[in-house]
Motif scaffolding. Structure first.
Motif, PDB file in Angstrom:
ATOM      1  N   GLY A 138      34.189  13.390 -79.924  1.00 41.22           N
ATOM      2  CA  GLY A 138      33.631  14.725 -80.049  1.00 41.22           C
ATOM      3  C   GLY A 138      33.986  15.566 -78.832  1.00 41.22           C
ATOM      4  N   GLN A 139      34.295  16.815 -79.076  1.00 41.47           N
ATOM      5  CA  GLN A 139      34.773  17.649 -77.978  1.00 41.47           C
ATOM      6  C   GLN A 139      33.652  18.057 -77.035  1.00 41.47           C
ATOM      7  OE1 GLN A 139      37.373  20.715 -79.287  1.00 41.47           O
ATOM      8  NE2 GLN A 139      37.527  21.702 -77.295  1.00 41.47           N
ATOM      9  N   ASN A 140      32.474  18.333 -77.569  1.00 43.02           N
ATOM     10  CA  ASN A 140      31.336  18.763 -76.766  1.00 43.02           C
ATOM     11  C   ASN A 140      30.237  17.707 -76.818  1.00 43.02           C
ATOM     12  OD1 ASN A 140      32.595  21.421 -76.390  1.00 43.02           O
ATOM     13  ND2 ASN A 140      32.064  21.752 -78.550  1.00 43.02           N
ATOM     14  N   PRO A 141      29.269  17.757 -75.871  1.00 49.68           N
ATOM     15  CA  PRO A 141      28.193  16.752 -75.884  1.00 49.68           C
ATOM     16  C   PRO A 141      27.484  16.635 -77.233  1.00 49.68           C
ATOM     17  CG  PRO A 141      28.133  17.986 -73.830  1.00 49.68           C
ATOM     18  CD  PRO A 141      29.176  18.637 -74.695  1.00 49.68           C
ATOM     19  N   SER A 142      27.218  17.771 -77.890  1.00 54.80           N
ATOM     20  CA  SER A 142      26.544  17.705 -79.189  1.00 54.80           C
ATOM     21  C   SER A 142      27.448  17.063 -80.240  1.00 54.80           C
ATOM     22  CB  SER A 142      26.131  19.109 -79.638  1.00 54.80           C
ATOM     23  OG  SER A 142      27.275  19.943 -79.780  1.00 54.80           O
ATOM     24  N   ASP A 143      28.761  17.284 -80.118  1.00 52.78           N
ATOM     25  CA  ASP A 143      29.708  16.665 -81.055  1.00 52.78           C
ATOM     26  C   ASP A 143      29.782  15.161 -80.840  1.00 52.78           C
ATOM     27  OD1 ASP A 143      30.519  19.189 -82.175  1.00 52.78           O
ATOM     28  OD2 ASP A 143      31.719  19.509 -80.369  1.00 52.78           O
ATOM     29  N   LYS A 144      29.702  14.729 -79.574  1.00 57.07           N
ATOM     30  CA  LYS A 144      29.740  13.288 -79.273  1.00 57.07           C
ATOM     31  C   LYS A 144      28.550  12.580 -79.900  1.00 57.07           C
ATOM     32  CE  LYS A 144      32.005  14.070 -74.791  1.00 57.07           C
ATOM     33  NZ  LYS A 144      33.337  13.585 -75.134  1.00 57.07           N
ATOM     34  N   ASP A 145      27.407  13.263 -79.955  1.00 60.74           N
ATOM     35  CA  ASP A 145      26.213  12.666 -80.549  1.00 60.74           C
ATOM     36  C   ASP A 145      26.304  12.616 -82.071  1.00 60.74           C
ATOM     37  OD1 ASP A 145      25.118  12.396 -78.023  1.00 60.74           O
ATOM     38  OD2 ASP A 145      24.063  14.332 -78.116  1.00 60.74           O
ATOM     39  N   SER A 146      27.077  13.525 -82.654  1.00 67.33           N
ATOM     40  CA  SER A 146      27.110  13.658 -84.113  1.00 67.33           C
ATOM     41  C   SER A 146      28.265  12.932 -84.771  1.00 67.33           C
ATOM     42  CB  SER A 146      27.191  15.147 -84.501  1.00 67.33           C
ATOM     43  OG  SER A 146      26.151  15.887 -83.904  1.00 67.33           O
ATOM     44  N   ILE A 147      29.276  12.570 -83.989  1.00 63.95           N
ATOM     45  CA  ILE A 147      30.514  12.091 -84.597  1.00 63.95           C
ATOM     46  C   ILE A 147      30.408  10.663 -85.134  1.00 63.95           C
ATOM     47  CG2 ILE A 147      31.627  11.087 -82.543  1.00 63.95           C
ATOM     48  CD1 ILE A 147      34.179  12.632 -83.461  1.00 63.95           C
ATOM     49  N   GLY A 148      29.511   9.856 -84.575  1.00 65.08           N
ATOM     50  CA  GLY A 148      29.345   8.491 -85.054  1.00 65.08           C
ATOM     51  C   GLY A 148      30.491   7.572 -84.647  1.00 65.08           C
ATOM     52  N   LYS A 149      30.598   6.453 -85.330  1.00 67.41           N
ATOM     53  CA  LYS A 149      31.626   5.465 -85.015  1.00 67.41           C
ATOM     54  C   LYS A 149      32.992   5.915 -85.527  1.00 67.41           C
ATOM     55  CE  LYS A 149      32.848   0.589 -85.560  1.00 67.41           C
ATOM     56  NZ  LYS A 149      32.503  -0.710 -86.197  1.00 67.41           N
ATOM     57  N   ILE A 150      34.021   5.668 -84.693  1.00 66.08           N
ATOM     58  CA  ILE A 150      35.395   6.026 -85.047  1.00 66.08           C
ATOM     59  C   ILE A 150      36.262   4.779 -84.972  1.00 66.08           C
ATOM     60  CG2 ILE A 150      37.397   7.447 -84.470  1.00 66.08           C
ATOM     61  CD1 ILE A 150      35.523   9.407 -83.131  1.00 66.08           C
TER      62      ILE A 150
END
Length: 312
Positions: A231-243
Motif C-alpha cells: 500500500g502506498q500510504n499508511p491507510s492503504d497498508k492497513d487495507s491491502i491485506g496479504k499479497i
C-alpha cells in the motif's frame, strides 16, 4: 486617351450576359484560350512541373534510402542513455481498467459476473502469446533456470506454472475477490540489471520481508530484478491485506533484451488475497536493482508502477 475600338469592345463586353462571360473565361474561341492560356502554354507548364516534382521525389527517395541504409531492423541506432527511452526501465501492469475514465483504477464488482468475465478476458488476451509459446515453442527458445543458461543465440521461455494461483482455471482470482495483477518490466535494448546480492548493503526503503528473502537465496539466485508491492500510504497498508508475488523477481537470464526471434518479456503475478472491501486502495510496486532509479509521484514516476484497487 482610349481609342474608339477599345471603348466599343469594353462596351460590348459589358452588354454580354454574365453566363456568357463565365463560359468565355473557361474557353475563349477567338484567342483559343483555355482558362486564360493557350494549349501550348498549358503543355509547357505541365511539362515543367512534371519534371520538377519528379526530381523532387527522386531527391526525397535518395535521402530516405540513405537514412535507411544507416539503420538496422533489429538493433536501434541509439541505445541506453543515448536514446530518448534512457536506461532506467519502468514497470507496466495488466489488466488495464475496463473504462479509460477510471484512470489506473482496477474496479471489481464481485457481484457482477459480466465485470469478472471482462477482466478474465483481458488477461486471457494478454497471456495468449505466452500460452501459444508454451503449446508451440519457438525453435529459438529454450527452458532456462539459474543452472541452465541460454546460449548467445537463444531466448528463455516464460514458465506459466510460476504464477501460483493466478491461472485461467482459477479465473485469475477475480471470481473469488482475490484479483491477480501481472507486472512486466519495460523493454530497453541491451540493458542488463545489476542485482542486489545478500552480502551487500540493501536499500533502506526496501521492505524487510524482501530483504530477508534475498538473503535467504543462494548467490546465483539473487541475480534478478526483485519486485515489491505494498500500500502506498499508511491507510492503504492497513487495507491491502496479504499479497502473494510469484515469482519474486525477473531472473537475469532474460536480459539483455536483443530483439531476438521468439522473445517474450518475463512476467510476475501479484495476487491480493484479502483486500478490504469498498475502499480505494493505492498500490505501489517497485523494481529493485542497483541500476534502477526509483522515483515516486504521479508525474515523473520511475522504476515503479502505481495503480488503485477497489472491490465492491
Amino acid at each position: 486617351m482610349m481609342n474608339n475600338e477599345t471603348v466599343d469592345y469594353e462596351d460590348s463586353a459589358r452588354k454580354l450576359p454574365k453566363q456568357f462571360n463565365f463560359w468565355r473565361g473557361i474557353y475563349n474561341k477567338d484567342k483559343n484560350y483555355i482558362f486564360g492560356r493557350t494549349p501550348k502554354n498549358w503543355g509547357e507548364l505541365l511539362l515543367f512541373y512534371s519534371i520538377f516534382y519528379i526530381i523532387l521525389a527522386a531527391l526525397f527517395a535518395i535521402c530516405m534510402q540513405s537514412l535507411l541504409w544507416t539503420l538496422d531492423k533489429k538493433v536501434p541506432k541509439w541505445t541506453l542513455n543515448e536514446s530518448r527511452i534512457g536506461d532506467n526501465p519502468g514497470l507496466g501492469f495488466r489488466p488495464m481498467p475496463l473504462n479509460i475514465s477510471q484512470g489506473s483504477l482496477v474496479w471489481l464488482n464481485s457481484r457482477n459476473a459480466s465485470t469478472i468475465k471482462n477482466y478474465v478476458d483481458l488477461i486471457d488476451s494478454f497471456l495468449y502469446p505466452y500460452e501459444e509459446a508454451t503449446l508451440h515453442p519457438h525453435e529459438n527458445s529454450v527452458n532456462c533456470d539459474f543452472e541452465n543458461l541460454p546460449s548467445a543465440d537463444k531466448v528463455c521461455r516464460v514458465n506459466l506454472s510460476h504464477f501460483g494461483q493466478c491461472t485461467a482455471a482459477n479465473s485469475y482470482g477475480y471470481n473469488s475477490s482475490q484479483p491477480c495483477i501481472f507486472l512486466k518490466l519495460n523493454r530497453i535494448f541491451n540493458w542488463t540489471p545489476e542485482p542486489f546480492f545478500g552480502d551487500t548493503a540493501l536499500p533502506e526503503n526496501m521492505p524487510n520481508d524482501l530483504k530477508l528473502y534475498i538473503k535467504s537465496l543462494q548467490e546465483k539466485e539473487q541475480n534478478q530484478v526483485f519486485i515489491s508491492c505494498e500500500g502506498q500510504n499508511p491507510s492503504d497498508k492497513d487495507s491491502i491485506g496479504k499479497i502473494s508475488i510469484s515469482p519474486r523477481g525477473f531472473p537475469h537470464y532474460f536480459f539483455p533484451y536483443k530483439n531476438k526471434e521468439g522473445y517474450l518479456s518475463p512476467l510476475i503475478s501479484v495476487q491480493f488475497e484479502s483486500p478490504q472491501r469498498n475502499k480505494n486502495i493505492n498500490v505501489e510496486c517497485i523494481a529493485w536493482a542497483k541500476n534502477i532509479v526509483y522515483r515516486g509521484g504521479l508525474r515523473d514516476r520511475q522504476g515503479s508502477i502505481h495503480f488503485e484497487l477497489m472491490i465492491d
